[in-house]
Each structure stands twice: as C-alpha cells, then as structure tokens.
Design a protein around this motif. Structure first.
Motif, mmCIF file in Angstrom:
data_model
loop_
_atom_site.group_PDB
_atom_site.id
_atom_site.type_symbol
_atom_site.label_atom_id
_atom_site.label_comp_id
_atom_site.label_asym_id
_atom_site.label_seq_id
_atom_site.Cartn_x
_atom_site.Cartn_y
_atom_site.Cartn_z
ATOM 1 N N LEU A 199 0.830 -1.194 0.000
ATOM 2 C CA LEU A 199 0.000 0.000 0.000
ATOM 3 C C LEU A 199 0.871 1.252 0.000
ATOM 4 C CD1 LEU A 199 -2.674 -1.040 2.656
ATOM 5 C CD2 LEU A 199 -2.845 -1.199 0.173
ATOM 6 N N GLY A 200 0.402 2.285 -0.670
ATOM 7 C CA GLY A 200 1.105 3.553 -0.675
ATOM 8 C C GLY A 200 0.893 4.298 0.632
ATOM 9 N N GLU A 201 1.477 5.462 0.733
ATOM 10 C CA GLU A 201 1.347 6.286 1.932
ATOM 11 C C GLU A 201 0.823 7.662 1.572
ATOM 12 O OE1 GLU A 201 5.065 6.431 3.916
ATOM 13 O OE2 GLU A 201 5.159 4.275 4.312
ATOM 14 N N GLY A 202 0.049 8.251 2.494
ATOM 15 C CA GLY A 202 -0.482 9.589 2.267
ATOM 16 C C GLY A 202 -1.636 9.581 1.284
ATOM 17 N N PHE A 203 -1.890 10.750 0.713
ATOM 18 C CA PHE A 203 -3.018 10.907 -0.205
ATOM 19 C C PHE A 203 -2.659 10.390 -1.593
ATOM 20 C CE2 PHE A 203 -5.218 13.249 -3.522
ATOM 21 C CZ PHE A 203 -6.547 13.123 -3.140
ATOM 22 N N GLU A 204 -3.530 9.566 -2.135
ATOM 23 C CA GLU A 204 -3.396 9.095 -3.510
ATOM 24 C C GLU A 204 -4.795 8.858 -4.062
ATOM 25 O OE1 GLU A 204 -1.271 5.634 -6.269
ATOM 26 O OE2 GLU A 204 -0.945 5.677 -4.101
ATOM 27 N N TYR A 205 -5.184 9.678 -5.037
ATOM 28 C CA TYR A 205 -6.527 9.581 -5.611
ATOM 29 C C TYR A 205 -6.737 8.178 -6.150
ATOM 30 C CZ TYR A 205 -10.713 11.090 -8.119
ATOM 31 O OH TYR A 205 -12.002 11.243 -8.565
ATOM 32 N N SER A 206 -7.799 7.517 -5.695
ATOM 33 C CA SER A 206 -7.992 6.116 -6.036
ATOM 34 C C SER A 206 -9.429 5.824 -6.451
ATOM 35 C CB SER A 206 -7.608 5.224 -4.843
ATOM 36 O OG SER A 206 -7.856 3.862 -5.136
ATOM 37 N N ASN A 207 -9.625 5.601 -7.733
ATOM 38 C CA ASN A 207 -10.925 5.119 -8.208
ATOM 39 C C ASN A 207 -11.188 3.718 -7.668
ATOM 40 O OD1 ASN A 207 -11.539 7.409 -9.877
ATOM 41 N ND2 ASN A 207 -10.073 6.644 -11.368
ATOM 42 N N LEU A 208 -10.149 2.925 -7.566
ATOM 43 C CA LEU A 208 -10.292 1.574 -7.036
ATOM 44 C C LEU A 208 -10.784 1.607 -5.599
ATOM 45 C CD1 LEU A 208 -9.882 -1.491 -7.185
ATOM 46 C CD2 LEU A 208 -7.465 -1.117 -6.601
ATOM 47 N N GLY A 209 -10.225 2.505 -4.796
ATOM 48 C CA GLY A 209 -10.629 2.597 -3.402
ATOM 49 C C GLY A 209 -12.091 2.966 -3.227
ATOM 50 N N MET A 210 -12.559 3.938 -4.008
ATOM 51 C CA MET A 210 -13.964 4.332 -3.910
ATOM 52 C C MET A 210 -14.876 3.241 -4.429
ATOM 53 S SD MET A 210 -14.279 7.205 -2.377
ATOM 54 C CE MET A 210 -15.957 7.649 -2.808
ATOM 55 N N SER A 211 -14.412 2.508 -5.426
ATOM 56 C CA SER A 211 -15.214 1.416 -5.963
ATOM 57 C C SER A 211 -15.404 0.308 -4.930
ATOM 58 C CB SER A 211 -14.551 0.843 -7.222
ATOM 59 O OG SER A 211 -15.298 -0.244 -7.741
ATOM 60 N N VAL A 212 -14.318 -0.088 -4.264
ATOM 61 C CA VAL A 212 -14.444 -1.151 -3.271
ATOM 62 C C VAL A 212 -15.219 -0.660 -2.055
ATOM 63 C CG1 VAL A 212 -12.303 -0.729 -1.961
ATOM 64 C CG2 VAL A 212 -13.190 -3.060 -2.206
ATOM 65 N N LEU A 213 -15.165 0.627 -1.744
ATOM 66 C CA LEU A 213 -15.989 1.170 -0.666
ATOM 67 C C LEU A 213 -17.472 0.978 -0.979
ATOM 68 C CD1 LEU A 213 -16.450 2.737 1.950
ATOM 69 C CD2 LEU A 213 -16.203 4.853 0.639
ATOM 70 N N GLY A 214 -17.853 1.258 -2.218
ATOM 71 C CA GLY A 214 -19.242 1.070 -2.614
ATOM 72 C C GLY A 214 -19.676 -0.374 -2.474
ATOM 73 N N HIS A 215 -18.807 -1.312 -2.895
ATOM 74 C CA HIS A 215 -19.139 -2.737 -2.779
ATOM 75 C C HIS A 215 -19.237 -3.154 -1.305
ATOM 76 C CE1 HIS A 215 -19.028 -3.610 -7.008
ATOM 77 N NE2 HIS A 215 -17.819 -3.146 -7.141
ATOM 78 N N ALA A 216 -18.364 -2.596 -0.463
ATOM 79 C CA ALA A 216 -18.388 -2.942 0.949
ATOM 80 C C ALA A 216 -19.685 -2.469 1.608
ATOM 81 C CB ALA A 216 -17.179 -2.319 1.652
ATOM 82 N N LEU A 217 -20.093 -1.247 1.299
ATOM 83 C CA LEU A 217 -21.336 -0.721 1.876
ATOM 84 C C LEU A 217 -22.538 -1.503 1.382
ATOM 85 C CD1 LEU A 217 -20.619 3.129 1.631
ATOM 86 C CD2 LEU A 217 -20.342 1.616 3.603
ATOM 87 N N ALA A 218 -22.515 -1.901 0.106
ATOM 88 C CA ALA A 218 -23.626 -2.695 -0.436
ATOM 89 C C ALA A 218 -23.703 -4.039 0.273
ATOM 90 C CB ALA A 218 -23.438 -2.884 -1.937
ATOM 91 N N ARG A 219 -22.553 -4.637 0.548
ATOM 92 C CA ARG A 219 -22.535 -5.930 1.246
ATOM 93 C C ARG A 219 -23.117 -5.781 2.649
ATOM 94 N NH1 ARG A 219 -18.980 -10.272 1.085
ATOM 95 N NH2 ARG A 219 -18.898 -9.873 -1.179
ATOM 96 N N ARG A 220 -22.727 -4.751 3.375
ATOM 97 C CA ARG A 220 -23.231 -4.546 4.730
ATOM 98 C C ARG A 220 -24.733 -4.251 4.711
ATOM 99 N NH1 ARG A 220 -20.935 -3.239 9.588
ATOM 100 N NH2 ARG A 220 -19.434 -4.848 8.918
ATOM 101 N N ALA A 221 -25.187 -3.493 3.704
ATOM 102 C CA ALA A 221 -26.607 -3.160 3.629
ATOM 103 C C ALA A 221 -27.457 -4.373 3.267
ATOM 104 C CB ALA A 221 -26.827 -2.043 2.605
ATOM 105 N N GLY A 222 -26.829 -5.379 2.699
ATOM 106 C CA GLY A 222 -27.566 -6.591 2.346
ATOM 107 C C GLY A 222 -28.273 -6.481 1.030
#
Length: 222
Positions: A199-222
């Motif tokens: 993993l990198g350090e500090g700020f790094e604009y990540s489309n991948l990170g926001m994408s997996v965040l969406g999938h994680a929230l969808a999983r928790r929401a059921g």
C-alpha cells in the motif's frame, strides 16, 4: 453580478486549454463544473450563496468561454429558493450542436460524492463505523488491504492505486476505450484489492478505493 460569493477565477493551479473549446473532449464537463463550483465557494467567509439561474449561468459561461475547460456544460442546483438547470456551450453532437436540457453527459466521479454520502448515512444509522476495517465487511479481501479503514477509502488515503491493475483492466481498456471501467465487475475490483501487496502512503486519488468502498457498503446493507 451582485453576489460576492462568486469570483471569476479558476481554482489554484488551473491551466487553461490552449486549443479552442469546441475541440476539447466533452466527457466529464458537468462533473468538472460541479467540482469547480465547489472550489469557487471553498474558503470564502461570506454567507451561503443564493443559488439562482443568473449566478450559475455566469459560472457556466466562465467554464466554457473564459477558462476553456470544456466545450459545453450543464449545472443543476437545488436550494431553499428553488431549483433548476443552466446549460451553455457546444454538445459535440452534430444533430444537436448546443447543450440543451436533455443533453447526455457521463456522470463520472460525481458517483464518489454519492458513495461518500451513503457512508455518512450508514455511520449515522450505526450500520458501519468510519474506523471499521475493510476485511470486516468483505472477508474475501485479505492481505494488507483487509486492514484499510472505511474512512481511508472515502478520503483517498488508503494507499490503494488509482485503478486496478492486471489483465482485466487491459482488456477493458482495449474493448471500451471511452470507459475502461465498463468491463470491470465486482469480482475484478475485489480481486485487485485483495491482490494489492504493498500500500502507498499519504493521499493518492484512487478510483479503485472508492469502488471497493461502494461494494463494501452494499454488502453490509444486504
């Protein structure tokens, strides 16, 4: 115009296009306009603006004519005083050369704002925590990425790369040049995150990170 909150200036570091606006890509014009409008408001100590067609029309004209960011733009607003849409410039479509109410734009990174809002709402409801690790929501994500906190994904400080790497991305770029994400499904995103060994350090604009965040929230929401 009388509203002091708007100043005809581009954001810091902005460089205008050297080519005529009508030769610029039209993709993401509405996305950039929304971000630019937020930048114009940032750091201003004046009272909250009164949004209206006249004030936002000036913003739209500056985006197209003064700063030459995009050939055409559409800006929608909702406020206690009302709501509406202003549009200005060229659409890039020969059959409808000017931007109109029904001109289509790619939604682009505006979806990141929606994902961030969903995270805030789920935190408020007690469904997730900002400091909760990604692996708690997506057990199939292992390795260093499993310990990434949700707040780090939302603020682009997770250390994940900008885009997923591997054969799936290459195939998507070759098949869908205008939209390399079109061919990337949930399984590709999760595999890319789980396969990230450093993993990198500090700020790094990540489309991948926001994408997996969406999938994680969808999983928790059921």
């Amino acid at each position: 115009m009388n509203d002091s909150w708007y100043h005809a200036r581009p954001p810091p570091g902005f460089r205008a296009h050297s080519r005529p606006p009508h030769t610029s890509s039209r993709y993401g014009a509405n996305v950039f306009a929304a971000l630019l409008f937020n930048v114009a408001l940032a750091g201003d100590s004046t009272p909250a603006p009164s949004l209206n067609a006249a004030s936002l029309d000036e913003v739209a004209r500056d985006v197209v004519e003064t700063w030459r960011i995009a050939p055409g733009v559409a800006i929608a607003w909702v406020s206690p005083e009302g709501s509406g849409v202003v549009y200005h410039g060229a659409s890039g479509d020969p059959s409808h050369p000017e931007v109109e109410a029904d001109t289509h734009f790619q939604i682009g990174s505006i979806t990141k704002t929606v994902t961030g809002l969903l995270l805030a709402e789920m935190v408020d409801r007690g469904e997730v925590r900002l400091d909760e690790p990604l692996g708690a929501l997506l057990p199939e994500v292992t390795g260093p990425a499993a310990a990434i906190k949700l707040q780090d994904l939302a603020t682009h400080t997770s250390g994940l790369p900008r885009m997923p790497v591997g054969p799936a991305l290459l195939a998507a770029v070759l098949l869908h040049r205008g939209n390399p994400y079109r061919g990337l499904g949930r399984e590709h995103v999760l595999a890319a995150v789980a396969g990230t060994t450093r993993l990198g350090e500090g700020f790094e604009y990540s489309n991948l990170g926001m994408s997996v965040l969406g999938h994680a929230l969808a999983r928790r929401a059921g």
